[in-house]
Scaffold this motif. Structure first.
Motif, PDB file in Angstrom:
ATOM      1  N   GLY A 191      81.582 -10.710  33.936  1.00 39.33           N
ATOM      2  CA  GLY A 191      82.856 -11.167  34.479  1.00 39.33           C
ATOM      3  C   GLY A 191      82.787 -12.595  34.995  1.00 39.33           C
ATOM      4  N   ALA A 192      81.694 -12.943  35.649  1.00 38.66           N
ATOM      5  CA  ALA A 192      81.543 -14.302  36.170  1.00 38.66           C
ATOM      6  C   ALA A 192      81.468 -15.308  35.028  1.00 38.66           C
ATOM      7  N   ILE A 193      80.735 -14.966  33.993  1.00 36.10           N
ATOM      8  CA  ILE A 193      80.632 -15.874  32.843  1.00 36.10           C
ATOM      9  C   ILE A 193      81.976 -15.984  32.135  1.00 36.10           C
ATOM     10  N   ALA A 194      82.674 -14.869  31.978  1.00 39.83           N
ATOM     11  CA  ALA A 194      83.988 -14.895  31.336  1.00 39.83           C
ATOM     12  C   ALA A 194      84.970 -15.734  32.147  1.00 39.83           C
ATOM     13  N   PHE A 195      84.933 -15.595  33.474  1.00 37.14           N
ATOM     14  CA  PHE A 195      85.826 -16.395  34.312  1.00 37.14           C
ATOM     15  C   PHE A 195      85.502 -17.873  34.204  1.00 37.14           C
ATOM     16  N   ALA A 196      84.224 -18.206  34.180  1.00 41.29           N
ATOM     17  CA  ALA A 196      83.834 -19.615  34.090  1.00 41.29           C
ATOM     18  C   ALA A 196      84.291 -20.231  32.762  1.00 41.29           C
ATOM     19  N   ILE A 197      84.089 -19.521  31.672  1.00 42.63           N
ATOM     20  CA  ILE A 197      84.524 -20.022  30.366  1.00 42.63           C
ATOM     21  C   ILE A 197      86.044 -20.135  30.330  1.00 42.63           C
ATOM     22  N   GLY A 198      86.730 -19.126  30.838  1.00 43.58           N
ATOM     23  CA  GLY A 198      88.185 -19.142  30.862  1.00 43.58           C
ATOM     24  C   GLY A 198      88.744 -20.258  31.716  1.00 43.58           C
ATOM     25  N   ALA A 199      88.160 -20.475  32.883  1.00 46.70           N
ATOM     26  CA  ALA A 199      88.638 -21.545  33.767  1.00 46.70           C
ATOM     27  C   ALA A 199      88.442 -22.909  33.128  1.00 46.70           C
ATOM     28  N   LEU A 200      87.315 -23.087  32.457  1.00 44.51           N
ATOM     29  CA  LEU A 200      87.065 -24.357  31.788  1.00 44.51           C
ATOM     30  C   LEU A 200      88.054 -24.588  30.647  1.00 44.51           C
ATOM     31  N   CYS A 201      88.280 -23.575  29.822  1.00 43.10           N
ATOM     32  CA  CYS A 201      89.251 -23.697  28.718  1.00 43.10           C
ATOM     33  C   CYS A 201      90.655 -23.949  29.256  1.00 43.10           C
ATOM     34  N   PHE A 202      91.050 -23.192  30.263  1.00 41.71           N
ATOM     35  CA  PHE A 202      92.378 -23.324  30.851  1.00 41.71           C
ATOM     36  C   PHE A 202      92.581 -24.719  31.439  1.00 41.71           C
ATOM     37  N   ALA A 203      91.605 -25.196  32.192  1.00 35.67           N
ATOM     38  CA  ALA A 203      91.735 -26.494  32.844  1.00 35.67           C
ATOM     39  C   ALA A 203      91.758 -27.637  31.837  1.00 35.67           C
ATOM     40  N   VAL A 204      90.890 -27.576  30.850  1.00 35.54           N
ATOM     41  CA  VAL A 204      90.841 -28.661  29.865  1.00 35.54           C
ATOM     42  C   VAL A 204      92.137 -28.722  29.063  1.00 35.54           C
ATOM     43  N   MET A 205      92.640 -27.580  28.654  1.00 35.06           N
ATOM     44  CA  MET A 205      93.884 -27.580  27.869  1.00 35.06           C
ATOM     45  C   MET A 205      95.076 -28.023  28.710  1.00 35.06           C
ATOM     46  N   GLN A 206      95.088 -27.640  29.978  1.00 34.22           N
ATOM     47  CA  GLN A 206      96.199 -28.056  30.818  1.00 34.22           C
ATOM     48  C   GLN A 206      96.115 -29.543  31.146  1.00 34.22           C
ATOM     49  N   MET A 207      94.921 -30.057  31.291  1.00 31.87           N
ATOM     50  CA  MET A 207      94.781 -31.490  31.544  1.00 31.87           C
ATOM     51  C   MET A 207      95.102 -32.325  30.314  1.00 31.87           C
ATOM     52  N   SER A 208      95.010 -31.713  29.129  1.00 33.98           N
ATOM     53  CA  SER A 208      95.309 -32.472  27.914  1.00 33.98           C
ATOM     54  C   SER A 208      96.817 -32.631  27.698  1.00 33.98           C
ATOM     55  N   GLN A 209      97.624 -31.851  28.394  1.00 34.61           N
ATOM     56  CA  GLN A 209      99.065 -32.067  28.353  1.00 34.61           C
ATOM     57  C   GLN A 209      99.381 -33.303  29.165  1.00 34.61           C
ATOM     58  N   VAL A 210     100.133 -34.212  28.583  1.00 28.94           N
ATOM     59  CA  VAL A 210     100.496 -35.430  29.305  1.00 28.94           C
ATOM     60  C   VAL A 210     102.010 -35.514  29.410  1.00 28.94           C
TER      61      VAL A 210
END
Length: 143
Positions: free
Chosen positions: A39-58
């Motif tokens: 669960g911790a690894i899944a959350f870390a991967i998910g948070a990274l994917c979520f944050a990077v994709m949201q930051m790529s929206q301009v």
């Protein structure tokens, strides 16, 4: 706001799903260590994917309100990533041996690291909900 491509949208949604599933495994998987670790690894991967994709929206418009809300959203993304790091530390205890040598170090670890992922996750979730709601309202006004 610039729309995400189809692949980016899938990564964004998958990141959010991994975050929810990971936290569910950590919170409800208290009896088994391997479920917490997954669960911790899944959350870390998910948070990274979520944050990077949201930051790529301009935002290409000129509204100062939406620009401010985007900065709040980026701060929330950073809080998600910090939550992931603290959760991984909480489950795997990677830096715990560095602190556990003395009682002061142990107290500092408990005070600053242990289970504080909940606080940063709460801050990130509240800021994310606020900024998403306000951005959608401001974009409707702008049209």
């Amino acid at each position: 706001m610039r729309e995400l491509s189809r692949i980016q949208s899938v990564i964004f949604a998958l990141g959010g799903l991994l975050m929810v599933a990971g936290i569910g495994c950590v919170v409800f998987g208290m009896a088994t260590l391997w479920l917490q670790q997954c669960g911790a690894i899944a959350f870390a991967i998910g948070a990274l994917c979520f944050a990077v994709m949201q930051m790529s929206q301009v935002y290409q418009g000129s509204s100062l309100v939406i620009r401010r809300l985007r900065r709040i959203m980026i701060f929330a993304d950073i809080c998600f990533v910090i939550s992931a790091l603290l959760l991984v530390e909480n489950v795997f205890q990677i830096v715990f041996p560095l602190f556990a040598g003395t009682i002061d170090g142990y107290n500092a670890y408990i005070h600053y690291i242990y289970n504080n992922w909940v606080v940063t996750l709460l801050i990130a979730a509240i800021l994310e909900m606020y900024s998403m709601h306000r951005i959608s309202n401001e974009l409707k006004k702008e049209e």
